[in-house]
Design an enzyme around this catalytic site. Sequence first.
Site, PDB file in Angstrom:
ATOM      1  N   ASN A   9      13.887   6.083 -14.605  1.00  0.00           N
ATOM      2  CA  ASN A   9      13.317   6.667 -15.265  1.00  0.00           C
ATOM      3  C   ASN A   9      13.000   8.432 -15.109  1.00  0.00           C
ATOM      4  OD1 ASN A   9      11.116   7.553 -17.062  1.00  0.00           O
ATOM      5  ND2 ASN A   9       9.444   6.414 -16.053  1.00  0.00           N
ATOM      6  N   TRP A  10      13.829   8.866 -15.860  1.00  0.00           N
ATOM      7  CA  TRP A  10      14.052  10.507 -15.711  1.00  0.00           C
ATOM      8  C   TRP A  10      12.633  11.390 -16.138  1.00  0.00           C
ATOM      9  CZ3 TRP A  10      19.681  12.249 -17.434  1.00  0.00           C
ATOM     10  CH2 TRP A  10      20.589  11.276 -16.483  1.00  0.00           C
ATOM     11  N   LYS A  11      11.789  10.520 -16.737  1.00  0.00           N
ATOM     12  CA  LYS A  11      10.478  11.338 -17.477  1.00  0.00           C
ATOM     13  C   LYS A  11      11.085  12.425 -18.328  1.00  0.00           C
ATOM     14  CE  LYS A  11       7.990   9.073 -13.601  1.00  0.00           C
ATOM     15  NZ  LYS A  11       7.073   8.955 -12.725  1.00  0.00           N
ATOM     16  N   HIS A  94       4.522   3.057 -19.872  1.00  0.00           N
ATOM     17  CA  HIS A  94       4.250   3.658 -18.446  1.00  0.00           C
ATOM     18  C   HIS A  94       3.041   4.053 -18.431  1.00  0.00           C
ATOM     19  CE1 HIS A  94       5.226   6.600 -15.285  1.00  0.00           C
ATOM     20  NE2 HIS A  94       6.151   5.673 -14.928  1.00  0.00           N
ATOM     21  N   GLU A  96       2.064   6.867 -17.365  1.00  0.00           N
ATOM     22  CA  GLU A  96       1.970   8.392 -17.889  1.00  0.00           C
ATOM     23  C   GLU A  96       1.777   8.143 -19.284  1.00  0.00           C
ATOM     24  OE1 GLU A  96       5.659   9.601 -16.011  1.00  0.00           O
ATOM     25  OE2 GLU A  96       4.545   9.249 -14.046  1.00  0.00           O
ATOM     26  N   GLU A 166       4.160  -1.247 -11.550  1.00  0.00           N
ATOM     27  CA  GLU A 166       4.056   0.152 -11.070  1.00  0.00           C
ATOM     28  C   GLU A 166       2.681   0.584 -10.609  1.00  0.00           C
ATOM     29  OE1 GLU A 166       7.642   2.660 -12.316  1.00  0.00           O
ATOM     30  OE2 GLU A 166       6.142   3.186 -13.508  1.00  0.00           O
ATOM     31  N   GLY A 172       4.973   8.851  -7.813  1.00  0.00           N
ATOM     32  CA  GLY A 172       5.089  10.415  -7.547  1.00  0.00           C
ATOM     33  C   GLY A 172       4.122  10.661  -6.275  1.00  0.00           C
ATOM     34  N   SER A 212       7.252   5.435  -6.111  1.00  0.00           N
ATOM     35  CA  SER A 212       7.871   6.093  -4.858  1.00  0.00           C
ATOM     36  C   SER A 212       8.885   5.133  -4.232  1.00  0.00           C
ATOM     37  CB  SER A 212       6.852   6.406  -3.775  1.00  0.00           C
ATOM     38  OG  SER A 212       5.738   7.326  -4.510  1.00  0.00           O
ATOM     39  N   GLY A 233      11.612   6.847 -10.314  1.00  0.00           N
ATOM     40  CA  GLY A 233      11.314   8.292 -10.904  1.00  0.00           C
ATOM     41  C   GLY A 233      12.112   9.323 -10.118  1.00  0.00           C
ATOM     42  N   GLY A 234      11.285   9.879  -9.231  1.00  0.00           N
ATOM     43  CA  GLY A 234      11.930  11.173  -8.634  1.00  0.00           C
ATOM     44  C   GLY A 234      13.334  10.906  -7.898  1.00  0.00           C
TER      45      GLY A 234
HETATM   46  P1  13P Z   1       8.443   7.751  -8.510  1.00  0.00           P
HETATM   47  O1  13P Z   1       9.578   6.982  -8.135  1.00  0.00           O
HETATM   48  O2  13P Z   1       8.668   9.056  -8.830  1.00  0.00           O
HETATM   49  O3  13P Z   1       7.204   7.553  -7.795  1.00  0.00           O
HETATM   50  O4  13P Z   1       7.992   7.442 -10.095  1.00  0.00           O
HETATM   51  C1  13P Z   1       7.924   6.104 -10.456  1.00  0.00           C
HETATM   52  C2  13P Z   1       7.787   5.653 -11.858  1.00  0.00           C
HETATM   53  O5  13P Z   1       7.006   6.307 -12.329  1.00  0.00           O
HETATM   54  C3  13P Z   1       8.939   5.151 -12.472  1.00  0.00           C
HETATM   55  O6  13P Z   1       8.712   4.705 -13.724  1.00  0.00           O
END
Ligand code: 13P
Length: 252
Positions: A9-11, A94, A96, A166, A172, A212, A233-234
């Site tokens: 998930n590149w956000k 998600h 967010e 999640e 994050g 994470s 994510g990251g």
């Molecule tokens: P991180 O891996 O950066 O914690 O993000 C997870 C995420 O929100 C994937 O959708």
Amino acid sequence: MRKAIIAGNWKMNKTPAEAAALVNDLKPLVKDASCDVVVCVPAVDIAAVKAAAEGSNIHVGAENVHWAASGAYTGELSAEMLVAAGVEYVIIGHSERRQYFAETDETVNKRAKAALAGGLKPIICVGESLTQREQGVTEELIRMQVKIALNGVTADELKNVVIAYEPIWAIGTGKTATADQAEEVCAAIRKVVGELYGADAAKALTVQYGGSMNPKNAEELLSKPDVDGGLIGGASLKADQFAVIVEAATKG
Ligand code: 13P
């Protein structure tokens, strides 16, 4: 039985040129993966990522979809538009989006149904806050989120659904759920899907963990029987890190 899916998930990261470069770096690193590899990317990057991923085993996803077929919804994208752009998967709900863009269980359900009707595979995100975990309501909350998200989804459509657990407190933050915590909730998701659709459907469902996940903890998380992949994510923004997680799923 069910295939592991590792999805990035590149956000809100990467320009089209940066996106193409990342996919080009990733391609040789994941070409032998036995799990499915997906990158969910910003809408403006879809064309560049599709072109870069052509002929590879990398599948392309979007980060949101609207429930209407078309109309006055400034800034939104329909399932038809995404499919026409070559998108296969779409992240829905998600945390967010729930936190910053007023997404609710009801809008998650509407988006999921529209995605399925339009031929997309939704990756539906559920998860509790730290307060909710401390209040001891994680399982009830997750059950409710899953039930509402799947309301009106047919057994046939369920075959294209992925659910991602999640925990909000792990996103994050560098604070990963333990493998046992991830397993407990992923198993609870499978259980509620079993109650709704039967044991075979529950067995076939792909349930991911996200929050994470990184090259160090991926193998342990993915070794759990009900954790069928990850939403990253990251670590998905770095080809070498994402590839290590793909490799961990391949082994697990
Ligand atoms: P991180 O891996 O950066 O914690 O993000 C997870 C995420 O929100 C994937 O959708």
